[in-house]
Design a protein around this motif. Structure first.
Motif, mmCIF file in Angstrom:
data_model
loop_
_atom_site.group_PDB
_atom_site.id
_atom_site.type_symbol
_atom_site.label_atom_id
_atom_site.label_comp_id
_atom_site.label_asym_id
_atom_site.label_seq_id
_atom_site.Cartn_x
_atom_site.Cartn_y
_atom_site.Cartn_z
ATOM 1 N N LEU A 73 0.794 -1.193 -0.048
ATOM 2 C CA LEU A 73 0.061 -0.121 -0.117
ATOM 3 C C LEU A 73 1.047 1.317 0.004
ATOM 4 N N ASN A 74 2.096 1.145 0.412
ATOM 5 C CA ASN A 74 2.817 2.440 0.511
ATOM 6 C C ASN A 74 4.349 2.149 0.029
ATOM 7 N N ASP A 75 4.569 2.984 -1.019
ATOM 8 C CA ASP A 75 6.120 2.490 -1.339
ATOM 9 C C ASP A 75 7.199 3.486 -0.986
ATOM 10 N N ALA A 76 6.713 4.398 -0.025
ATOM 11 C CA ALA A 76 7.580 5.198 0.667
ATOM 12 C C ALA A 76 8.727 4.701 1.468
ATOM 13 N N GLU A 77 9.936 5.312 1.062
ATOM 14 C CA GLU A 77 11.010 4.673 1.938
ATOM 15 C C GLU A 77 10.947 4.735 3.463
ATOM 16 N N SER A 78 10.210 5.879 3.878
ATOM 17 C CA SER A 78 10.100 5.976 5.451
ATOM 18 C C SER A 78 9.447 4.540 5.814
ATOM 19 N N TYR A 79 8.756 3.650 5.306
ATOM 20 C CA TYR A 79 8.013 2.666 5.693
ATOM 21 C C TYR A 79 8.899 1.440 5.899
ATOM 22 N N ALA A 80 10.262 1.533 5.615
ATOM 23 C CA ALA A 80 11.024 0.551 5.379
ATOM 24 C C ALA A 80 11.144 -0.221 6.934
ATOM 25 N N ASP A 81 11.424 0.697 7.940
ATOM 26 C CA ASP A 81 11.696 -0.072 9.356
ATOM 27 C C ASP A 81 10.745 -0.500 9.778
ATOM 28 N N VAL A 82 9.206 -0.001 9.591
ATOM 29 C CA VAL A 82 8.254 -0.514 10.012
ATOM 30 C C VAL A 82 8.009 -2.214 9.252
ATOM 31 N N ILE A 83 8.151 -1.911 7.980
ATOM 32 C CA ILE A 83 8.084 -3.367 7.454
ATOM 33 C C ILE A 83 9.366 -4.447 7.833
ATOM 34 N N ALA A 84 10.346 -3.856 8.112
ATOM 35 C CA ALA A 84 11.506 -4.720 8.541
ATOM 36 C C ALA A 84 11.185 -5.201 9.929
ATOM 37 N N THR A 85 10.539 -4.399 10.764
ATOM 38 C CA THR A 85 10.207 -4.655 12.102
ATOM 39 C C THR A 85 9.308 -5.772 12.132
ATOM 40 N N LEU A 86 8.195 -5.584 11.439
ATOM 41 C CA LEU A 86 7.145 -6.644 11.311
ATOM 42 C C LEU A 86 7.873 -8.064 10.846
ATOM 43 N N ALA A 87 8.507 -7.889 9.786
ATOM 44 C CA ALA A 87 9.257 -9.188 9.314
ATOM 45 C C ALA A 87 10.007 -9.818 10.288
ATOM 46 N N ILE A 88 10.844 -9.061 11.134
ATOM 47 C CA ILE A 88 11.698 -9.653 12.129
ATOM 48 C C ILE A 88 11.016 -10.306 13.368
ATOM 49 N N HIS A 89 9.900 -9.616 13.684
ATOM 50 C CA HIS A 89 8.933 -10.363 14.554
ATOM 51 C C HIS A 89 8.238 -11.408 13.901
ATOM 52 N N ALA A 90 8.111 -11.437 12.724
ATOM 53 C CA ALA A 90 7.500 -12.802 11.969
ATOM 54 C C ALA A 90 8.492 -13.996 12.181
ATOM 55 N N GLY A 91 9.595 -13.539 11.864
ATOM 56 C CA GLY A 91 10.747 -14.583 11.717
ATOM 57 C C GLY A 91 11.127 -15.258 13.054
ATOM 58 N N ILE A 92 11.110 -14.244 13.948
ATOM 59 C CA ILE A 92 11.433 -14.748 15.564
ATOM 60 C C ILE A 92 10.005 -15.672 15.912
ATOM 61 N N ALA A 93 8.891 -15.359 15.698
ATOM 62 C CA ALA A 93 7.861 -16.102 16.072
ATOM 63 C C ALA A 93 7.626 -17.467 15.165
ATOM 64 N N ALA A 94 8.084 -17.451 14.038
ATOM 65 C CA ALA A 94 8.333 -18.646 13.303
ATOM 66 C C ALA A 94 9.297 -19.598 13.585
ATOM 67 N N SER A 95 10.421 -19.048 14.097
ATOM 68 C CA SER A 95 11.380 -19.623 14.659
ATOM 69 C C SER A 95 11.168 -20.442 16.191
ATOM 70 N N ASP A 96 10.156 -19.737 16.758
ATOM 71 C CA ASP A 96 9.542 -20.283 18.044
ATOM 72 C C ASP A 96 8.804 -21.352 17.584
ATOM 73 N N VAL A 97 7.967 -21.299 16.509
ATOM 74 C CA VAL A 97 7.062 -22.507 16.268
ATOM 75 C C VAL A 97 8.062 -23.771 15.701
ATOM 76 N N PHE A 98 9.073 -23.514 15.132
ATOM 77 C CA PHE A 98 9.866 -24.586 14.841
ATOM 78 C C PHE A 98 10.602 -25.200 16.011
ATOM 79 N N CYS A 99 11.221 -24.474 16.781
ATOM 80 C CA CYS A 99 11.676 -24.920 17.900
ATOM 81 C C CYS A 99 10.860 -25.708 19.110
ATOM 82 N N LEU A 100 9.570 -25.055 19.133
ATOM 83 C CA LEU A 100 8.488 -25.658 20.215
ATOM 84 C C LEU A 100 8.046 -27.102 19.345
#
Length: 126
Positions: free
Chosen positions: A27-54
């Motif tokens: 929805l938004n291609d502004a460069e200023s959203y990069a940190d938000v997108i990355a932070t959400l992706a990071i939390h997704a990766g952490i949660a997914a890793s938790d699933v794998f480990c659990l």
């Protein structure tokens, strides 16, 4: 709570984080959203890793030290390199004044996607 129940909850989290990141990315291609997108992706990766480990170890990392989470995922047979790359961007995306680029945010989404796919595959196994 069982490890499977906890994995179910964390899988829902991982999927929601990825969906939110992808929605913002679309929805938004502004460069200023990069940190938000990355932070959400990071939390997704952490949660997914938790699933794998659990599902493989019956536990997930609760340590404040990111290296502990990476090591646990490695011993569980997961993609510890993807998690390590994501966690390497966490401070930059979430706390630094200088933002990440959209290219780096896209990489974070790709790494999170790999971790989520592995978690979903593991979750689907009996």
């Amino acid at each position: 709570m069982t490890a499977r129940t906890d994995a179910t909850a964390r899988l829902e989290d991982a999927r929601a984080f990825v969906e939110a990141a992808e929605t913002i990315d679309t929805l938004n291609d502004a460069e200023s959203y990069a940190d938000v997108i990355a932070t959400l992706a990071i939390h997704a990766g952490i949660a997914a890793s938790d699933v794998f480990c659990l599902l493989t170890r019956g536990q997930h990392s609760k340590s404040e030290n990111h290296a502990d989470a990476v090591n646990l995922l490695k011993t569980a047979g997961g993609d510890s390199a993807a998690l390590s790359r994501l966690l390497g961007e966490k401070t930059k995306a979430g706390y630094n004044v200088k933002s990440l680029t959209r290219a780096k945010a896209t990489k974070c989404l790709q790494w999170a996607g790999k971790l989520l796919s592995a978690a979903e595959e593991k979750y689907g196994q009996p």
